[in-house]
Write a protein that holds these residues in place. Structure first.
Motif, short mmCIF file in Angstrom:
data_model
loop_
_atom_site.label_atom_id
_atom_site.label_comp_id
_atom_site.label_asym_id
_atom_site.label_seq_id
_atom_site.Cartn_x
_atom_site.Cartn_y
_atom_site.Cartn_z
N GLN A 107 3.21 -7.29 13.15
CA GLN A 107 3.25 -7.56 11.72
C GLN A 107 1.96 -8.21 11.24
O GLN A 107 1.50 -7.94 10.12
CB GLN A 107 4.47 -8.42 11.38
N GLU A 108 1.37 -9.04 12.07
CA GLU A 108 0.09 -9.66 11.71
C GLU A 108 -1.00 -8.60 11.60
O GLU A 108 -1.85 -8.65 10.70
CB GLU A 108 -0.30 -10.71 12.75
N ALA A 109 -0.98 -7.63 12.51
CA ALA A 109 -1.95 -6.54 12.46
C ALA A 109 -1.77 -5.71 11.19
O ALA A 109 -2.76 -5.32 10.54
CB ALA A 109 -1.82 -5.65 13.70
N ILE A 110 -0.52 -5.45 10.81
CA ILE A 110 -0.25 -4.67 9.61
C ILE A 110 -0.72 -5.42 8.36
O ILE A 110 -1.25 -4.82 7.41
CB ILE A 110 1.25 -4.34 9.51
N LYS A 111 -0.55 -6.74 8.36
CA LYS A 111 -1.07 -7.54 7.24
C LYS A 111 -2.58 -7.41 7.13
O LYS A 111 -3.14 -7.24 6.04
CB LYS A 111 -0.70 -9.01 7.43
N ILE A 113 -4.44 -4.98 8.12
CA ILE A 113 -4.79 -3.64 7.62
C ILE A 113 -4.69 -3.62 6.10
O ILE A 113 -5.57 -3.10 5.40
CB ILE A 113 -3.88 -2.57 8.25
N GLY A 114 -3.62 -4.20 5.57
CA GLY A 114 -3.45 -4.25 4.12
C GLY A 114 -4.56 -5.04 3.44
O GLY A 114 -5.08 -4.64 2.40
N LEU A 115 -4.94 -6.17 4.04
CA LEU A 115 -6.01 -7.00 3.47
C LEU A 115 -7.35 -6.27 3.50
O LEU A 115 -8.13 -6.33 2.55
CB LEU A 115 -6.10 -8.32 4.22
N ARG A 165 10.02 5.28 5.98
CA ARG A 165 9.00 4.59 6.78
C ARG A 165 7.79 4.24 5.90
O ARG A 165 7.24 3.14 6.00
CB ARG A 165 8.58 5.46 7.96
N ALA A 166 7.40 5.18 5.05
CA ALA A 166 6.29 4.90 4.14
C ALA A 166 6.67 3.79 3.16
O ALA A 166 5.87 2.88 2.88
CB ALA A 166 5.92 6.18 3.38
N ILE A 167 7.89 3.84 2.65
CA ILE A 167 8.36 2.81 1.72
C ILE A 167 8.40 1.44 2.41
O ILE A 167 8.04 0.42 1.80
CB ILE A 167 9.75 3.17 1.16
N SER A 168 8.80 1.41 3.68
CA SER A 168 8.87 0.15 4.41
C SER A 168 7.50 -0.52 4.50
O SER A 168 7.37 -1.74 4.32
CB SER A 168 9.42 0.38 5.83
N LEU A 169 6.46 0.27 4.78
CA LEU A 169 5.12 -0.31 4.85
C LEU A 169 4.68 -0.78 3.47
O LEU A 169 4.10 -1.87 3.33
CB LEU A 169 4.12 0.71 5.40
N TRP A 170 4.96 0.02 2.45
CA TRP A 170 4.62 -0.36 1.08
C TRP A 170 5.29 -1.69 0.72
O TRP A 170 4.64 -2.61 0.22
CB TRP A 170 5.06 0.74 0.12
N GLU A 171 6.58 -1.81 0.97
CA GLU A 171 7.31 -3.03 0.63
C GLU A 171 6.81 -4.22 1.46
O GLU A 171 6.73 -5.35 0.95
CB GLU A 171 8.81 -2.82 0.85
N PHE A 172 6.47 -3.96 2.72
CA PHE A 172 5.95 -5.03 3.57
C PHE A 172 4.67 -5.60 2.98
O PHE A 172 4.51 -6.83 2.89
CB PHE A 172 5.70 -4.49 4.99
N TRP A 173 3.77 -4.73 2.57
CA TRP A 173 2.52 -5.20 1.96
C TRP A 173 2.78 -5.91 0.64
O TRP A 173 2.19 -6.96 0.36
CB TRP A 173 1.57 -4.03 1.75
N ASN A 175 5.37 -7.54 -0.31
CA ASN A 175 6.09 -8.80 -0.14
C ASN A 175 5.34 -9.85 0.68
O ASN A 175 5.62 -11.04 0.56
CB ASN A 175 7.46 -8.54 0.52
N SER A 176 4.40 -9.40 1.51
CA SER A 176 3.78 -10.35 2.45
C SER A 176 2.32 -10.67 2.14
O SER A 176 1.79 -11.67 2.65
CB SER A 176 3.87 -9.81 3.88
N LEU A 177 1.67 -9.86 1.32
CA LEU A 177 0.25 -10.09 1.05
C LEU A 177 0.05 -10.86 -0.25
O LEU A 177 0.61 -10.50 -1.29
CB LEU A 177 -0.51 -8.76 0.96
N ASP A 178 -0.74 -11.91 -0.19
CA ASP A 178 -1.07 -12.70 -1.38
C ASP A 178 -2.40 -12.18 -1.93
O ASP A 178 -3.47 -12.71 -1.65
CB ASP A 178 -1.18 -14.18 -1.01
N ILE A 179 -2.32 -11.09 -2.70
CA ILE A 179 -3.53 -10.43 -3.20
C ILE A 179 -3.41 -10.19 -4.70
O ILE A 179 -2.32 -9.99 -5.23
CB ILE A 179 -3.78 -9.08 -2.48
N LYS A 180 -4.55 -10.22 -5.36
CA LYS A 180 -4.61 -9.95 -6.79
C LYS A 180 -5.79 -9.01 -7.07
O LYS A 180 -6.90 -9.29 -6.64
CB LYS A 180 -4.79 -11.25 -7.59
N PRO A 181 -5.57 -7.91 -7.77
CA PRO A 181 -4.26 -7.41 -8.18
C PRO A 181 -3.50 -6.88 -6.97
O PRO A 181 -4.11 -6.52 -5.96
CB PRO A 181 -4.60 -6.27 -9.14
#
Length: 241
Positions: A107-111, A113-115, A165-173, A175-181
């Protein structure tokens, strides 16, 4: 003498008429040349816009890959520099599951990637003369889910499973990433939402032979596809017409 004068006058009238016709044709030719010049200019602008869009996409993909490689997170750039692939060594789903595995390191790796994705698309095109952010050259960023070929009893089968599965990754990002926008707030140049999700079931497997669990796991993956802004049919017709 009168006949000669009449003939001369008639010839002069014909010459004058021909001159007027010639002037009219010259104006028409000048107008067509101007229209052709404008059409060529528009085509050059569209080509340059496409080049910039493709450049922005390449910069995004390879910058993400390089940023993550420094953190020992492996992603791949595939499909002619249009897709960021998250391989099964970085993120894989359990068979018949669409949940992001509850593993802290994963999950840390996925975060991360999103960042990295967020940072890369918010940068301006790598051109000192441009202040346009890279994501404005994109049409859509698709989070694409995939499955192995084994059937599932879940709703809508593997098509539904891959989409979730695609929705799960979308929701994970989200809900877990503090990003703007946030990814959900981003809009493309047409003011449409930039991010979307899709599912391909087992129609785009990397491993066509699935004799082992390792082979099946390679097909249970996420791809992130970047499509670029292109001239519309209406715009192209306007140039031709």
């Amino acid at each position: 003498m009168k006949e000669k004068r009449a003939e001369l006058s008639k010839q002069q009238e014909e010459v004058l008429k021909l001159k007027k016709t010639l002037q009219k044709r010259e104006k028409e030719v000048a107008k067509l040349k101007k229209e052709l010049s404008l059409a060529r200019l528009k085509i050059r602008e569209d080509i340059e816009q496409l080049r910039s869009a493709e450049k922005a996409r390449r910069e995004i993909l390879y910058e993400i890959k390089a940023t993550l490689a420094k953190q020992s997170i492996i992603v791949e750039v595939v499909d002619n520099d249009t897709v960021l692939r998250i391989p099964e060594t970085t993120l894989t789903f359990l068979s018949n599951s669409y949940d992001i595995p509850n593993k802290p390191n994963l999950q840390e790796a996925i975060k991360k990637i999103g960042l990295a994705l967020h940072k890369a698309i918010l940068k301006p095109l790598n051109d000192h003369s441009s202040s346009i952010k890279r994501f404005k050259y994109l049409d859509t960023v698709f989070i694409e889910g995939h499955t192995d070929s084994r059937p599932t009893s879940r709703t809508k089968g593997n098509w539904g499973l891959s989409t979730f599965r695609a929705i799960s990754l979308w929701e994970f990002w989200e809900n877990s990433l503090d990003i703007k926008p946030s990814f959900g707030e981003m809009r493309n140049a047409f003011q449409q939402k930039l991010f979307s999700v899709s599912g391909y079931a087992s129609s785009r497997r990397l491993q066509l032979i699935e004799n082992t669990e390792e082979q099946r796991a390679m097909n249970r993956r996420i791809d992130i596809r970047f499509t670029i802004k292109r001239p519309t049919i209406k715009e192209l017709k306007a140039v031709v017409e």
